[in-house]
Design an enzyme around this catalytic site. Structure first.
Site, PDB file in Angstrom:
ATOM      1  N   ASN A  56     -41.990  22.877  -3.096  1.00 37.97           N
ATOM      2  CA  ASN A  56     -40.923  23.799  -3.516  1.00 37.97           C
ATOM      3  C   ASN A  56     -41.054  25.172  -2.871  1.00 37.97           C
ATOM      4  OD1 ASN A  56     -42.704  25.369  -5.006  1.00 37.97           O
ATOM      5  ND2 ASN A  56     -42.088  24.546  -6.987  1.00 37.97           N
ATOM      6  N   VAL A 185     -45.135   3.416 -10.430  1.00 38.26           N
ATOM      7  CA  VAL A 185     -44.894   2.758 -11.716  1.00 38.26           C
ATOM      8  C   VAL A 185     -43.559   2.021 -11.666  1.00 38.26           C
ATOM      9  CG1 VAL A 185     -44.400   3.178 -14.163  1.00 38.26           C
ATOM     10  CG2 VAL A 185     -46.236   4.434 -13.007  1.00 38.26           C
ATOM     11  N   HIS A 396     -33.254  22.442  -9.438  1.00 38.47           N
ATOM     12  CA  HIS A 396     -33.915  22.652 -10.728  1.00 38.47           C
ATOM     13  C   HIS A 396     -33.479  21.628 -11.771  1.00 38.47           C
ATOM     14  CE1 HIS A 396     -34.170  27.020  -9.164  1.00 38.47           C
ATOM     15  NE2 HIS A 396     -35.211  26.306  -8.770  1.00 38.47           N
ATOM     16  N   ALA A 430     -40.042  18.353 -16.710  1.00 38.05           N
ATOM     17  CA  ALA A 430     -38.802  19.135 -16.845  1.00 38.05           C
ATOM     18  C   ALA A 430     -37.661  18.317 -17.452  1.00 38.05           C
ATOM     19  CB  ALA A 430     -38.377  19.679 -15.480  1.00 38.05           C
ATOM     20  N   THR A 441     -37.428  26.478 -12.277  1.00 39.73           N
ATOM     21  CA  THR A 441     -38.000  25.707 -13.389  1.00 39.73           C
ATOM     22  C   THR A 441     -39.500  25.387 -13.286  1.00 39.73           C
ATOM     23  OG1 THR A 441     -36.978  23.882 -12.195  1.00 39.73           O
ATOM     24  CG2 THR A 441     -35.912  24.575 -14.215  1.00 39.73           C
ATOM     25  N   ASN A 442     -40.144  25.792 -12.191  1.00 32.88           N
ATOM     26  CA  ASN A 442     -41.527  25.354 -12.011  1.00 32.88           C
ATOM     27  C   ASN A 442     -42.484  25.944 -13.055  1.00 32.88           C
ATOM     28  OD1 ASN A 442     -43.475  23.871 -10.514  1.00 32.88           O
ATOM     29  ND2 ASN A 442     -44.170  25.775  -9.579  1.00 32.88           N
TER      30      ASN A 442
HETATM   31  C1  LIG Z   1     -37.114  21.528  -2.680  1.00 36.13           C
HETATM   32  C2  LIG Z   1     -37.412  22.107  -4.030  1.00 36.13           C
HETATM   33  C3  LIG Z   1     -37.523  23.488  -4.168  1.00 36.13           C
HETATM   34  C4  LIG Z   1     -37.804  24.032  -5.422  1.00 36.13           C
HETATM   35  N1  LIG Z   1     -38.038  25.379  -5.504  1.00 36.13           N
HETATM   36  C5  LIG Z   1     -38.481  25.895  -6.671  1.00 36.13           C
HETATM   37  C6  LIG Z   1     -38.907  27.245  -6.746  1.00 36.13           C
HETATM   38  O1  LIG Z   1     -38.943  27.967  -5.753  1.00 36.13           O
HETATM   39  N2  LIG Z   1     -39.314  27.721  -7.953  1.00 36.13           N
HETATM   40  C7  LIG Z   1     -39.297  26.947  -9.070  1.00 36.13           C
HETATM   41  O2  LIG Z   1     -39.638  27.463 -10.141  1.00 36.13           O
HETATM   42  N3  LIG Z   1     -38.926  25.663  -9.024  1.00 36.13           N
HETATM   43  C8  LIG Z   1     -38.561  25.109  -7.845  1.00 36.13           C
HETATM   44  N4  LIG Z   1     -38.265  23.783  -7.772  1.00 36.13           N
HETATM   45  C9  LIG Z   1     -38.308  22.988  -9.021  1.00 36.13           C
HETATM   46  C10 LIG Z   1     -39.716  22.684  -9.514  1.00 36.13           C
HETATM   47  O3  LIG Z   1     -40.579  22.373  -8.445  1.00 36.13           O
HETATM   48  C11 LIG Z   1     -39.602  21.540 -10.518  1.00 36.13           C
HETATM   49  O4  LIG Z   1     -38.803  21.969 -11.602  1.00 36.13           O
HETATM   50  C12 LIG Z   1     -40.929  21.074 -11.084  1.00 36.13           C
HETATM   51  O5  LIG Z   1     -41.832  20.732 -10.066  1.00 36.13           O
HETATM   52  C13 LIG Z   1     -40.649  19.879 -11.984  1.00 36.13           C
HETATM   53  O6  LIG Z   1     -41.845  19.301 -12.390  1.00 36.13           O
HETATM   54  P1  LIG Z   1     -41.854  17.865 -13.041  1.00 36.13           P
HETATM   55  O7  LIG Z   1     -43.253  17.624 -13.455  1.00 36.13           O
HETATM   56  O8  LIG Z   1     -40.766  17.750 -14.025  1.00 36.13           O
HETATM   57  O9  LIG Z   1     -41.451  16.833 -11.871  1.00 36.13           O
HETATM   58  P2  LIG Z   1     -42.018  16.663 -10.421  1.00 36.13           P
HETATM   59  O10 LIG Z   1     -42.710  17.902  -9.990  1.00 36.13           O
HETATM   60  O11 LIG Z   1     -40.886  16.185  -9.579  1.00 36.13           O
HETATM   61  O12 LIG Z   1     -43.144  15.531 -10.545  1.00 36.13           O
HETATM   62  C14 LIG Z   1     -42.864  14.193 -10.770  1.00 36.13           C
HETATM   63  C15 LIG Z   1     -43.974  13.371 -10.146  1.00 36.13           C
HETATM   64  O13 LIG Z   1     -43.869  12.032 -10.582  1.00 36.13           O
HETATM   65  C16 LIG Z   1     -44.007  11.169  -9.474  1.00 36.13           C
HETATM   66  N5  LIG Z   1     -43.256   9.950  -9.767  1.00 36.13           N
HETATM   67  C17 LIG Z   1     -41.929   9.827 -10.008  1.00 36.13           C
HETATM   68  N6  LIG Z   1     -41.614   8.538 -10.250  1.00 36.13           N
HETATM   69  C18 LIG Z   1     -42.775   7.835 -10.166  1.00 36.13           C
HETATM   70  C19 LIG Z   1     -43.094   6.458 -10.298  1.00 36.13           C
HETATM   71  N7  LIG Z   1     -42.169   5.545 -10.573  1.00 36.13           N
HETATM   72  N8  LIG Z   1     -44.395   6.089 -10.140  1.00 36.13           N
HETATM   73  C20 LIG Z   1     -45.363   6.994  -9.858  1.00 36.13           C
HETATM   74  N9  LIG Z   1     -45.105   8.324  -9.694  1.00 36.13           N
HETATM   75  C21 LIG Z   1     -43.825   8.722  -9.854  1.00 36.13           C
HETATM   76  C22 LIG Z   1     -43.424  11.947  -8.305  1.00 36.13           C
HETATM   77  O14 LIG Z   1     -43.876  11.435  -7.066  1.00 36.13           O
HETATM   78  C23 LIG Z   1     -43.923  13.335  -8.609  1.00 36.13           C
HETATM   79  O15 LIG Z   1     -45.203  13.557  -8.096  1.00 36.13           O
HETATM   80  C24 LIG Z   1     -37.962  23.194  -6.554  1.00 36.13           C
HETATM   81  C25 LIG Z   1     -37.856  21.803  -6.413  1.00 36.13           C
HETATM   82  C26 LIG Z   1     -37.593  21.262  -5.166  1.00 36.13           C
HETATM   83  C27 LIG Z   1     -37.505  19.765  -5.029  1.00 36.13           C
END
Ligand SMILES: Cc1cc2nc3c(=O)[nH]c(=O)nc-3n(C[C@H](O)[C@H](O)[C@H](O)COP(=O)(O)OP(=O)(O)OC[C@H]3O[C@@H](n4cnc5c(N)ncnc54)[C@H](O)[C@@H]3O)c2cc1C
Length: 460
Positions: A56, A185, A396, A430, A441-442
């Site tokens: 991100n 998974v 996000h 998230a 949202t990070n």
């Molecule tokens: C390009 C980009 C830029 C962003 N920029 C920002 C920013 O600057 N600031 C900010 O605050 N937020 C930013 N965000 C958003 C922020 O990174 C996310 O909100 C946050 O990382 C969400 O966390 P999460 O744990 O919900 O999901 P994720 O971080 O997406 O983690 C989910 C994990 O589960 C794994 N997974 C999914 N399905 C499976 C499966 N079936 N089997 C095994 N593993 C699986 C994935 O590979 C991943 O590692 C950005 C996101 C992106 C994509």
């Protein structure tokens, strides 16, 4: 258990993970494509230990107090501002002054000094100040609204991913932790109302007493739906419903965005990096329940292109994630509904006006050339068509397994992530946000995760 690779030694991780200006378009992405009206857009999602935090933009804004007030209004008094602030303070290590900051947490927060700003970024700040916006040295400060350096979870130009901040060598050495990269998974197995195993692609089963799903706003609902935890329509794709959870995959929230792109003097781009340094938070005057409903972010997007990304950060449209098939290989149907609500469109159009007037400021003389996109005049009909044909997003996504009180029909999880319709299962990511914060949202995800993990470890 993570589908993507693991890089325990961050210094030897690939460039797109290390460099905080490389935005997830490269190796470590799921390749999702989403619908937004008639358009299709890539929905980037990290596929690596650390998830999307490893791909991100490291913008480290905290949600505002008013964002959590809305969660409380939805019946989630556990998420009041005071409790959340305490958790943010514990999470961060920020040198900015103020009792609302912590200095001993795992996530370092940095801001660029004015002297470090690229010419384009400096010009943006000057233009915003001249337009009457306030200078804000700490955009995470109480009541902060205006232009200033973006707080970032970075160390120089390297990304402080969640894996780097939280899975250090000491944590990795814990005897009760085993990390399984490269393990995707497929689904969970439920017997007599309790999850007892998870199966991986390839057929391996892992049994357990407690399962915590952290697959993000697309991955978590998909795994639940493939497992039969969802609404009764699952039978249409050949999945037997084993637990009723009508909210799974609904209420997808995202910040839409529009790019106002200009030709730029490549000699002044200084190799393009860093891509982002500053931002403006503002009010369109069009949202009833939020003072800040617009972000304008200056970005270098190509060796000779500069963009002002405009995002309505208090959007009202909701989308969805649904299965096309029970197979883990099938891509899901994702509807992002970007600019799908008239309010989001009106705030977006106001943002484009603001961005264009900033770009006309003398501070950009000699730096910017013609507007390349949207490239149509101020006529709202033409502008609306242009941004709906080529919508962008702030990345996000949240809300697809949302938390809520017991009497809320669509609440998939309780206020600390426990799935309501089966035993032994939590969702902590998230996807459980009950409403989208008006910020990236990070940090919010890490704060929610740390509080849910605390509540879970008190229980088991
Ligand atoms: C390009 C980009 C830029 C962003 N920029 C920002 C920013 O600057 N600031 C900010 O605050 N937020 C930013 N965000 C958003 C922020 O990174 C996310 O909100 C946050 O990382 C969400 O966390 P999460 O744990 O919900 O999901 P994720 O971080 O997406 O983690 C989910 C994990 O589960 C794994 N997974 C999914 N399905 C499976 C499966 N079936 N089997 C095994 N593993 C699986 C994935 O590979 C991943 O590692 C950005 C996101 C992106 C994509």
């Amino acid at each position: 258990v993570e589908a993507g690779p693991d890089y325990p030694d961050f210094d030897t991780a690939p460039y797109d993970i290390r460099d905080n200006s490389a935005l997830g378009f490269l190796e470590h992405d799921w390749g999702f494509v989403a619908r937004a009206g008639d358009a299709e857009v890539p929905l980037l999602r990290g596929r690596v230990v650390g998830g999307s935090s490893a791909v991100n933009a490291t913008n480290a804004l905290r949600p505002l107090e008013s964002d959590f007030d809305r969660w409380v209004t939805l019946g989630l008094e556990e998420w009041g501002w005071d409790d959340c602030l305490k958790a943010f303070i514990e999470l961060e290590s920020d040198g900015a002054p103020g009792p609302w900051h912590g200095s001993n947490g795992r996530v370092p927060i940095r801001r660029y000094e004015t002297s470090e700003l690229q010419p384009f970024q400096g010009a943006f700040v000057h233009a915003a100040l001249r337009a009457g916006h306030q200078w804000v040295s700490d955009l995470n400060g109480p009541g902060a609204i205006g232009v200033g350096p973006t707080p970032m979870n970075r160390d120089r130009n390297t990304r402080m991913t969640a894996a780097r901040t939280h899975l250090d060598a000491r944590v990795r050495a814990r005897p009760n932790l085993r990390i399984r990269p490269g393990a995707e998974v497929d689904r969970l197995h439920v017997q007599r109302g309790r999850v007892h195993a998870v199966s991986l692609v390839g057929g391996e089963m892992i049994e357990g007493d407690v399962f915590v799903l952290c697959a993000g706003s697309v991955g978590s609902p998909l795994i639940l739906l493939r497992s039969g935890i969802g609404d009764s329509d699952l039978s249409a794709v050949g999945v037997e419903q084993v637990a009723d959870a009508a909210g799974v995959g609904r209420h997808l929230r995202e910040h839409p965005a529009a790019m106002v792109v200009f030709e730029a003097d490549s000699a002044e781009m200084r190799g393009m990096f860093p891509v982002a340094q500053t931002m403006l938070t503002a009010s369109s005057g069009l949202s009833d329940d939020a003072l800040i409903d617009l972000h304008v972010i200056p970005l270098t997007i190509a060796p000779d292109q500069f963009a002002l990304m405009v995002s309505p950060v208090r959007p009202l449209a909701t989308g969805s994630v649904t299965l096309r098939s029970a197979s883990v290989e099938a891509h899901p149907s994702i509807d992002l509904a970007l600019f799908g609500h008239e309010h989001d469109l009106a705030v977006g159009l106001r943002g484009i006006e603001i961005a264009r007037s900033l770009a006309r400021d003398a501070a950009f003389d000699g730096l910017l050339g013609a507007e390349l996109a949207p490239g149509v005049g101020d006529d709202h009909v033409a502008l609306t068509r242009a941004i709906r044909e080529a919508p962008s997003l702030y990345y996000h996504a949240c809300g697809t397994c949302s938390m809520g009180p017991a009497d809320s029909p669509d609440a998939v999880v309780d206020p600390f992530g426990r799935v309501r319709s089966v035993e032994g299962l939590w969702v902590i990511d998230a996807s459980i946000f009950p409403d989208i914060p008006s910020t990236p949202t990070n940090l919010a995800t890490m704060m929610v995760a740390s509080r849910c993990a605390g509540a879970l470890s008190d229980l088991i």
